[in-house]
Design a protein around this motif. Structure first.
Motif, PDB file in Angstrom:
ATOM      1  N   GLY A 139       4.153  -1.833   3.731  1.00  0.00           N
ATOM      2  CA  GLY A 139       4.921  -2.876   3.060  1.00  0.00           C
ATOM      3  C   GLY A 139       4.932  -2.727   1.557  1.00  0.00           C
ATOM      4  O   GLY A 139       4.878  -1.621   1.015  1.00  0.00           O
ATOM      5  N   GLY A 140       4.984  -3.861   0.878  1.00  0.00           N
ATOM      6  CA  GLY A 140       5.233  -3.887  -0.550  1.00  0.00           C
ATOM      7  C   GLY A 140       4.066  -3.465  -1.418  1.00  0.00           C
ATOM      8  O   GLY A 140       2.911  -3.762  -1.138  1.00  0.00           O
ATOM      9  N   ALA A 141       4.413  -2.742  -2.488  1.00  0.00           N
ATOM     10  CA  ALA A 141       3.477  -2.404  -3.565  1.00  0.00           C
ATOM     11  C   ALA A 141       4.269  -2.580  -4.854  1.00  0.00           C
ATOM     12  O   ALA A 141       5.234  -1.851  -5.093  1.00  0.00           O
ATOM     13  CB  ALA A 141       2.961  -0.980  -3.432  1.00  0.00           C
ATOM     14  N   ASN A 142       3.916  -3.559  -5.641  1.00  0.00           N
ATOM     15  CA  ASN A 142       4.696  -3.816  -6.844  1.00  0.00           C
ATOM     16  C   ASN A 142       3.819  -4.292  -7.987  1.00  0.00           C
ATOM     17  O   ASN A 142       2.650  -4.622  -7.801  1.00  0.00           O
ATOM     18  CB  ASN A 142       5.803  -4.836  -6.586  1.00  0.00           C
ATOM     19  CG  ASN A 142       5.343  -6.061  -5.826  1.00  0.00           C
ATOM     20  OD1 ASN A 142       5.515  -6.134  -4.622  1.00  0.00           O
ATOM     21  ND2 ASN A 142       4.743  -7.026  -6.523  1.00  0.00           N
ATOM     22  N   MET A 143       4.402  -4.297  -9.169  1.00  0.00           N
ATOM     23  CA  MET A 143       3.707  -4.812 -10.333  1.00  0.00           C
ATOM     24  C   MET A 143       4.056  -6.286 -10.476  1.00  0.00           C
ATOM     25  O   MET A 143       5.229  -6.660 -10.513  1.00  0.00           O
ATOM     26  CB  MET A 143       4.123  -4.051 -11.597  1.00  0.00           C
ATOM     27  CG  MET A 143       3.278  -4.396 -12.802  1.00  0.00           C
ATOM     28  SD  MET A 143       1.502  -3.994 -12.600  1.00  0.00           S
ATOM     29  CE  MET A 143       1.549  -2.196 -12.721  1.00  0.00           C
ATOM     30  N   ASP A 144       3.018  -7.135 -10.517  1.00  0.00           N
ATOM     31  CA  ASP A 144       3.207  -8.571 -10.692  1.00  0.00           C
ATOM     32  C   ASP A 144       3.243  -8.905 -12.179  1.00  0.00           C
ATOM     33  O   ASP A 144       2.308  -8.572 -12.919  1.00  0.00           O
ATOM     34  CB  ASP A 144       2.065  -9.356 -10.037  1.00  0.00           C
ATOM     35  CG  ASP A 144       2.175  -9.397  -8.522  1.00  0.00           C
ATOM     36  OD1 ASP A 144       3.248  -9.038  -8.001  1.00  0.00           O
ATOM     37  OD2 ASP A 144       1.197  -9.784  -7.869  1.00  0.00           O
TER      38      ASP A 144
ATOM     39  N   VAL B 252       2.437  -7.482  -1.227  1.00  0.00           N
ATOM     40  CA  VAL B 252       1.658  -8.088  -0.145  1.00  0.00           C
ATOM     41  C   VAL B 252       0.778  -7.070   0.568  1.00  0.00           C
ATOM     42  O   VAL B 252      -0.443  -7.230   0.664  1.00  0.00           O
ATOM     43  CB  VAL B 252       2.592  -8.805   0.848  1.00  0.00           C
ATOM     44  CG1 VAL B 252       1.803  -9.303   2.063  1.00  0.00           C
ATOM     45  CG2 VAL B 252       3.289  -9.983   0.162  1.00  0.00           C
ATOM     46  N   ALA B 253       1.383  -6.002   1.106  1.00  0.00           N
ATOM     47  CA  ALA B 253       0.589  -5.005   1.837  1.00  0.00           C
ATOM     48  C   ALA B 253      -0.452  -4.367   0.924  1.00  0.00           C
ATOM     49  O   ALA B 253      -1.603  -4.157   1.329  1.00  0.00           O
ATOM     50  CB  ALA B 253       1.495  -3.940   2.436  1.00  0.00           C
TER      51      ALA B 253
ATOM     52  N   ILE C 134      -3.106  -2.328  12.599  1.00  0.00           N
ATOM     53  CA  ILE C 134      -1.931  -2.146  11.762  1.00  0.00           C
ATOM     54  C   ILE C 134      -1.612  -3.473  11.102  1.00  0.00           C
ATOM     55  O   ILE C 134      -1.558  -4.507  11.761  1.00  0.00           O
ATOM     56  CB  ILE C 134      -0.720  -1.664  12.586  1.00  0.00           C
ATOM     57  CG1 ILE C 134      -1.005  -0.294  13.218  1.00  0.00           C
ATOM     58  CG2 ILE C 134       0.543  -1.608  11.718  1.00  0.00           C
ATOM     59  CD1 ILE C 134       0.027   0.127  14.249  1.00  0.00           C
ATOM     60  N   MET C 135      -1.407  -3.437   9.811  1.00  0.00           N
ATOM     61  CA  MET C 135      -1.041  -4.627   9.042  1.00  0.00           C
ATOM     62  C   MET C 135       0.285  -4.339   8.351  1.00  0.00           C
ATOM     63  O   MET C 135       0.421  -3.328   7.652  1.00  0.00           O
ATOM     64  CB  MET C 135      -2.117  -4.923   8.001  1.00  0.00           C
ATOM     65  CG  MET C 135      -1.795  -6.057   7.066  1.00  0.00           C
ATOM     66  SD  MET C 135      -2.079  -7.669   7.795  1.00  0.00           S
ATOM     67  CE  MET C 135      -3.872  -7.662   7.928  1.00  0.00           C
ATOM     68  N   ALA C 136       1.266  -5.204   8.536  1.00  0.00           N
ATOM     69  CA  ALA C 136       2.568  -4.998   7.905  1.00  0.00           C
ATOM     70  C   ALA C 136       3.066  -6.299   7.309  1.00  0.00           C
ATOM     71  O   ALA C 136       2.677  -7.392   7.744  1.00  0.00           O
ATOM     72  CB  ALA C 136       3.582  -4.463   8.912  1.00  0.00           C
ATOM     73  N   ASP C 137       3.929  -6.189   6.306  1.00  0.00           N
ATOM     74  CA  ASP C 137       4.546  -7.386   5.752  1.00  0.00           C
ATOM     75  C   ASP C 137       6.048  -7.343   5.974  1.00  0.00           C
ATOM     76  O   ASP C 137       6.633  -6.285   6.238  1.00  0.00           O
ATOM     77  CB  ASP C 137       4.174  -7.585   4.275  1.00  0.00           C
ATOM     78  CG  ASP C 137       4.774  -6.551   3.331  1.00  0.00           C
ATOM     79  OD1 ASP C 137       5.967  -6.220   3.489  1.00  0.00           O
ATOM     80  OD2 ASP C 137       4.075  -6.103   2.400  1.00  0.00           O
TER      81      ASP C 137
ATOM     82  N   VAL D  26       5.561 -13.229   4.385  1.00  0.00           N
ATOM     83  CA  VAL D  26       5.980 -13.072   2.986  1.00  0.00           C
ATOM     84  C   VAL D  26       6.754 -14.284   2.458  1.00  0.00           C
ATOM     85  O   VAL D  26       6.389 -14.888   1.466  1.00  0.00           O
ATOM     86  CB  VAL D  26       6.799 -11.781   2.766  1.00  0.00           C
ATOM     87  CG1 VAL D  26       7.257 -11.675   1.310  1.00  0.00           C
ATOM     88  CG2 VAL D  26       5.994 -10.558   3.164  1.00  0.00           C
ATOM     89  N   SER D  27       7.890 -14.619   3.102  1.00  0.00           N
ATOM     90  CA  SER D  27       8.722 -15.736   2.652  1.00  0.00           C
ATOM     91  C   SER D  27       9.556 -16.213   3.829  1.00  0.00           C
ATOM     92  O   SER D  27       9.703 -15.512   4.832  1.00  0.00           O
ATOM     93  CB  SER D  27       9.636 -15.319   1.502  1.00  0.00           C
ATOM     94  OG  SER D  27      10.637 -14.413   1.958  1.00  0.00           O
ATOM     95  N   ALA D  28      10.132 -17.414   3.696  1.00  0.00           N
ATOM     96  CA  ALA D  28      10.965 -17.949   4.769  1.00  0.00           C
ATOM     97  C   ALA D  28      12.177 -17.061   4.999  1.00  0.00           C
ATOM     98  O   ALA D  28      12.604 -16.839   6.145  1.00  0.00           O
ATOM     99  CB  ALA D  28      11.390 -19.376   4.438  1.00  0.00           C
TER     100      ALA D  28
END
Length: 367
Positions: free
Chosen positions: A64-69, A95-96, A191-194, A219-221
């Motif tokens: 899943g996601g890898a980002n700069m907050d 998240v991931a 396994i973990m996923a977002d 993650v979100s609605a």
């Protein structure tokens, strides 16, 4: 496990025959210091003997996601259409990726599958995530794409007022690019996923998962809708109030609604449900146990990342074969440590810190 021990264990997983001097050179410490850390890892059971025979523990694959907050906060009420004085900070997120970092700090063997750009943010994400003990070799480094960013604004209560995410790069994580990781996924213990993953990526994941338990963070609605076709193949789901209500179509504005919503998810095939309901706490449900774990009474400095820490705690508890109620309390302690930290991920989070937090937390009364 200390951060240095995590770094050494990660290097040993990549090359079990690596000489101690090479370990020392890579970590910029002395050979005698390496030997001392390895001795402690042996005492803790992570290394079984000479030749760096590692303990046979299941590894976790996270997708899943890898980002700069990028976080903006103000101690005053947010004023729309105006410039608000405050503070702006950057920290690794996604998240991931966040769940992977928290799990690695707890001592789990984590492998992250994501995508970042070959840019300043991407390289910083890979470096910090690897330093936390996560194997980032499966992460795609794309020279023609920008690393994901997540921009959030927070008022004086610490809660997020609004956020914007730019995660277009994750659309590049399609079935063709995931295919080289097939064996890594098939042999995972968990396994973990977002839900940042595309519909194509989710379809590939559930086709390859087999009997391996799959934990999903919604993650979100809006993004939670992506997992609807796969509810029958999900082991553990952690939606918040809005996400759970959106998926189930049932009301969840009162705590008394939680059992019916959880039961709806079980009818779809979800094995375990943890409804994260903010001040109402967590309602957990499985075939073996159902109940409430009240919200811990903690000072909130930053809410970003707390849900990811909670999910990491749920995964850790499952890996340790803990009972669900015990797992939820442990997960809430992970979240509590994160709520009290300005960064998205608390760098002091560890198994010892969470266990200590479990013994000191005070819980609000269930409404």
């Amino acid at each position: 496990m200390t951060e240095r021990e995590q770094e050494i264990l990660q290097l040993l997983r990549q090359d079990p025959l690596i000489p101690q001097q090479e370990l020392a050179d890579q970590l910029s410490i002395s050979r005698s210091a390496v030997a001392g850390h390895i001795m402690k890892l042996m005492q803790k059971g992570h290394i079984l003997g000479k030749g760096y025979i590692l303990a046979d523990t299941p590894y976790v694959v996270l997708l899943g996601g890898a980002n700069m907050d990028i976080r903006g906060s103000t101690s005053n009420s947010l004023r729309q259409g105006d410039s608000n004085p405050g503070r702006v900070s950057c920290s690794p997120g996604g998240v991931a990726r966040n769940i992977a970092e928290n799990l690695a700090r707890l001592g789990a063997d984590c492998r992250l599958i994501s995508a970042v750009g070959d840019d300043l943010y991407g390289r910083a994400l890979l470096e910090s995530t690897q330093r936390a003990g996560v194997d980032v070799r499966p992460v795609l480094l794309l020279p023609d794409a920008a690393t994901s960013t997540y921009l959030s604004l927070h008022g004086p209560d610490g809660d997020m007022a609004i956020a914007i995410n730019d995660m277009e790069i994750l659309a590049r994580l399609d079935a063709a690019r995931l295919a080289p990781q097939r064996e890594l996924v098939r042999h995972a213990g968990l396994i973990m996923a977002d839900a940042n993953l595309s519909a194509e990526a989710l379809a590939w994941l559930f086709a390859e998962a087999g009997d391996t338990p799959v934990f999903i963070d919604t993650v979100s609605a809006f993004k939670a809708e992506r997992i609807r076709p796969w509810l029958g193949q999900i082991h553990t789901l952690k939606p918040n109030r809005l996400e759970a209500a959106t998926l189930s179509g049932l009301p969840l504005d009162q705590a008394s609604h939680a059992p019916a919503v959880a039961n709806w998810f079980h009818q779809q095939g979800v094995v375990q449900v943890a409804l994260s309901l903010a001040g109402d706490g967590v309602y957990y449900s499985s075939a073996a146990a159902q109940g409430w774990s009240p919200a811990p009474a903690v000072e909130i400095i930053n809410t970003t990342g707390a849900g990811d820490a909670l999910m990491a705690g749920l995964a850790w508890g499952w890996l340790q074969q803990q009972a669900l109620d015990e797992t939820v309390r442990f997960a809430q302690a992970c979240a509590a440590l994160t709520l009290g930290c300005t960064a998205t991920n608390n760098p002091t989070l560890s198994l010892a810190a969470v266990q200590h937090m479990c013994t000191t937390l005070q819980y609000a009364e269930q409404s």
